[in-house]
Design a protein around this motif. Structure first.
Motif, PDB file in Angstrom:
ATOM      1  N   UNK A  82       9.110  -9.635  20.377  1.00  0.00           N
ATOM      2  CA  UNK A  82      10.220  -8.832  20.864  1.00  0.00           C
ATOM      3  C   UNK A  82       9.892  -8.146  22.172  1.00  0.00           C
ATOM      4  N   UNK A  83       8.675  -7.621  22.268  1.00  0.00           N
ATOM      5  CA  UNK A  83       8.279  -6.926  23.485  1.00  0.00           C
ATOM      6  C   UNK A  83       8.152  -7.892  24.653  1.00  0.00           C
ATOM      7  N   UNK A  84       7.809  -9.165  24.361  1.00  0.00           N
ATOM      8  CA  UNK A  84       7.695 -10.158  25.429  1.00  0.00           C
ATOM      9  C   UNK A  84       9.057 -10.509  26.015  1.00  0.00           C
ATOM     10  N   UNK A  85      10.114 -10.156  25.291  1.00  0.00           N
ATOM     11  CA  UNK A  85      11.471 -10.427  25.773  1.00  0.00           C
ATOM     12  C   UNK A  85      12.099  -9.209  26.440  1.00  0.00           C
ATOM     13  N   UNK A  86      11.280  -8.188  26.666  1.00  0.00           N
ATOM     14  CA  UNK A  86      11.765  -7.050  27.427  1.00  0.00           C
ATOM     15  C   UNK A  86      12.039  -5.797  26.625  1.00  0.00           C
ATOM     16  N   UNK A  87      11.931  -5.872  25.282  1.00  0.00           N
ATOM     17  CA  UNK A  87      12.139  -4.690  24.452  1.00  0.00           C
ATOM     18  C   UNK A  87      10.879  -3.828  24.498  1.00  0.00           C
ATOM     19  N   UNK A  88      11.055  -2.529  24.588  1.00  0.00           N
ATOM     20  CA  UNK A  88       9.917  -1.620  24.558  1.00  0.00           C
ATOM     21  C   UNK A  88       9.021  -1.930  23.366  1.00  0.00           C
ATOM     22  N   UNK A  89       7.688  -2.016  23.575  1.00  0.00           N
ATOM     23  CA  UNK A  89       6.774  -2.456  22.513  1.00  0.00           C
ATOM     24  C   UNK A  89       6.865  -1.578  21.279  1.00  0.00           C
ATOM     25  N   UNK A  90       6.889  -0.267  21.457  1.00  0.00           N
ATOM     26  CA  UNK A  90       6.961   0.619  20.290  1.00  0.00           C
ATOM     27  C   UNK A  90       8.251   0.386  19.521  1.00  0.00           C
ATOM     28  N   UNK A  91       9.357   0.245  20.234  1.00  0.00           N
ATOM     29  CA  UNK A  91      10.648  -0.027  19.584  1.00  0.00           C
ATOM     30  C   UNK A  91      10.614  -1.353  18.841  1.00  0.00           C
ATOM     31  N   UNK A 110       5.360  -0.987   2.217  1.00  0.00           N
ATOM     32  CA  UNK A 110       6.264  -1.482   3.262  1.00  0.00           C
ATOM     33  C   UNK A 110       6.158  -0.642   4.520  1.00  0.00           C
ATOM     34  N   UNK A 111       6.710  -1.165   5.582  1.00  0.00           N
ATOM     35  CA  UNK A 111       6.795  -0.543   6.919  1.00  0.00           C
ATOM     36  C   UNK A 111       5.431  -0.296   7.556  1.00  0.00           C
ATOM     37  N   UNK A 112       4.479  -1.161   7.249  1.00  0.00           N
ATOM     38  CA  UNK A 112       3.182  -1.101   7.904  1.00  0.00           C
ATOM     39  C   UNK A 112       2.484   0.229   7.734  1.00  0.00           C
ATOM     40  N   UNK A 113       1.804   0.652   8.780  1.00  0.00           N
ATOM     41  CA  UNK A 113       1.144   1.960   8.747  1.00  0.00           C
ATOM     42  C   UNK A 113       2.112   3.072   9.125  1.00  0.00           C
ATOM     43  N   UNK A 114       3.303   2.694   9.588  1.00  0.00           N
ATOM     44  CA  UNK A 114       4.262   3.680  10.075  1.00  0.00           C
ATOM     45  C   UNK A 114       4.091   3.974  11.547  1.00  0.00           C
ATOM     46  N   UNK A 115       3.161   3.260  12.189  1.00  0.00           N
ATOM     47  CA  UNK A 115       2.868   3.477  13.601  1.00  0.00           C
ATOM     48  C   UNK A 115       2.969   2.165  14.367  1.00  0.00           C
ATOM     49  N   UNK A 116       3.525   2.199  15.581  1.00  0.00           N
ATOM     50  CA  UNK A 116       3.537   0.981  16.400  1.00  0.00           C
ATOM     51  C   UNK A 116       2.124   0.610  16.832  1.00  0.00           C
ATOM     52  N   UNK A 117       1.969  -0.632  17.271  1.00  0.00           N
ATOM     53  CA  UNK A 117       0.703  -1.166  17.784  1.00  0.00           C
ATOM     54  C   UNK A 117      -0.314  -1.468  16.676  1.00  0.00           C
ATOM     55  N   UNK A 118       0.092  -1.348  15.401  1.00  0.00           N
ATOM     56  CA  UNK A 118      -0.783  -1.714  14.288  1.00  0.00           C
ATOM     57  C   UNK A 118      -0.100  -2.790  13.455  1.00  0.00           C
TER      58      UNK A 118
END
Length: 242
Positions: free
Chosen positions: A63-72, A132-140
């Motif tokens: 998603x981030x490679x298509x221009x969406x903010x990575x955290x989002x 669910x929802x991973x660690x709750x933090x982006x980039x992980x």
């Protein structure tokens, strides 16, 4: 061997495993197969926690490679894991396996918030806990989530169930006909050889906490039970060099 080798496990399911042969979304027959395999392990008295990926619906990196903010983009991926977790909960409860979904991002209308002591109590009562929802933090990644939750709940092993791959190979077996399956590795091997089993954060976390990892195929029915009973399938990765 009829007695389980492990008392408490973390099962890591990729989103692609839920998609089966269709490659996207949730394939009903595959979901039913996974649920029945989990039930086989629960019936042995093993405490089962599950971490589900979201790649069958959305990948934060793509998603981030298509221009969406990575955290989002990563937060969107976390929501995809919630969808998969609820679908897996439904499949398990249809075959009378008591289940709880716990999310790292609070959404109390549909699932419990992640609370370590509560998740351990659920496991002790024989309930399957789905994180669910991973660690709750982006980039992980959800691989890191599996390593983190395994350490927190003191699981004895992480079982990484793959779709159409029966272990770790020296190179991509789909591209290299000379690729060799590796029966055993250390986390240092994984990191130094860049084998792509899991991301470096997850590998380091497992290594630091001496958590073994077994990589195997989910597509062959009964494989989860075989691993839990100590059968030598897939690739065994040691938590430390010693």
């Amino acid at each position: 061997m009829t007695k389980p080798k492990y008392d408490r496990i973390v099962l890591k399911l990729s989103g692609e495993a839920l998609a089966g042969d269709i490659g996207f979304g949730i394939e009903a027959n595959m979901m039913t197969s996974i649920a029945s395999q989990v039930k086989e392990v629960v019936d042995l008295g093993v405490e089962v926690a599950i971490v589900v990926g979201g790649g069958n619906i959305w990948r934060g990196i793509s998603g981030s490679s298509k221009g969406i903010d990575r955290a989002t983009a990563d937060y969107m991926g976390m929501l995809a894991t919630v969808m998969n977790s609820l679908a897996l909960q439904d499949a398990l409860e249809k075959i009378e396996v008591p289940t709880r979904v716990q999310t790292s991002i609070e959404m109390k209308q549909i699932a419990e918030p992640y609370i370590r002591r509560r998740s351990i109590r659920h496991l002790e009562k024989g309930r399957v806990v789905i994180f669910a929802s991973g660690t709750g933090n982006p980039f992980f990644s959800t691989d890191t989530t599996a390593a983190l939750r395994a350490a927190e709940i003191e699981a004895e092993v992480i079982l990484m169930a793959k779709n159409n791959v029966d272990g770790v190979y020296s190179s991509d077996p789909k591209k290299d006909p000379n690729a060799k399956k590796l029966d055993s590795l250390t986390y240092l091997d994984v990191l130094n050889q860049n084998l792509g089993v899991m991301d470096s954060t997850a590998s380091s976390l497992c290594m630091d906490n001496n958590i073994p990892l077994i990589v195997f195929s989910i597509t062959e029915k009964g494989n989860i039970k075989r691993v839990v009973l100590g059968e030598k399938i897939g690739t065994n990765i040691k938590g430390s060099v010693s």
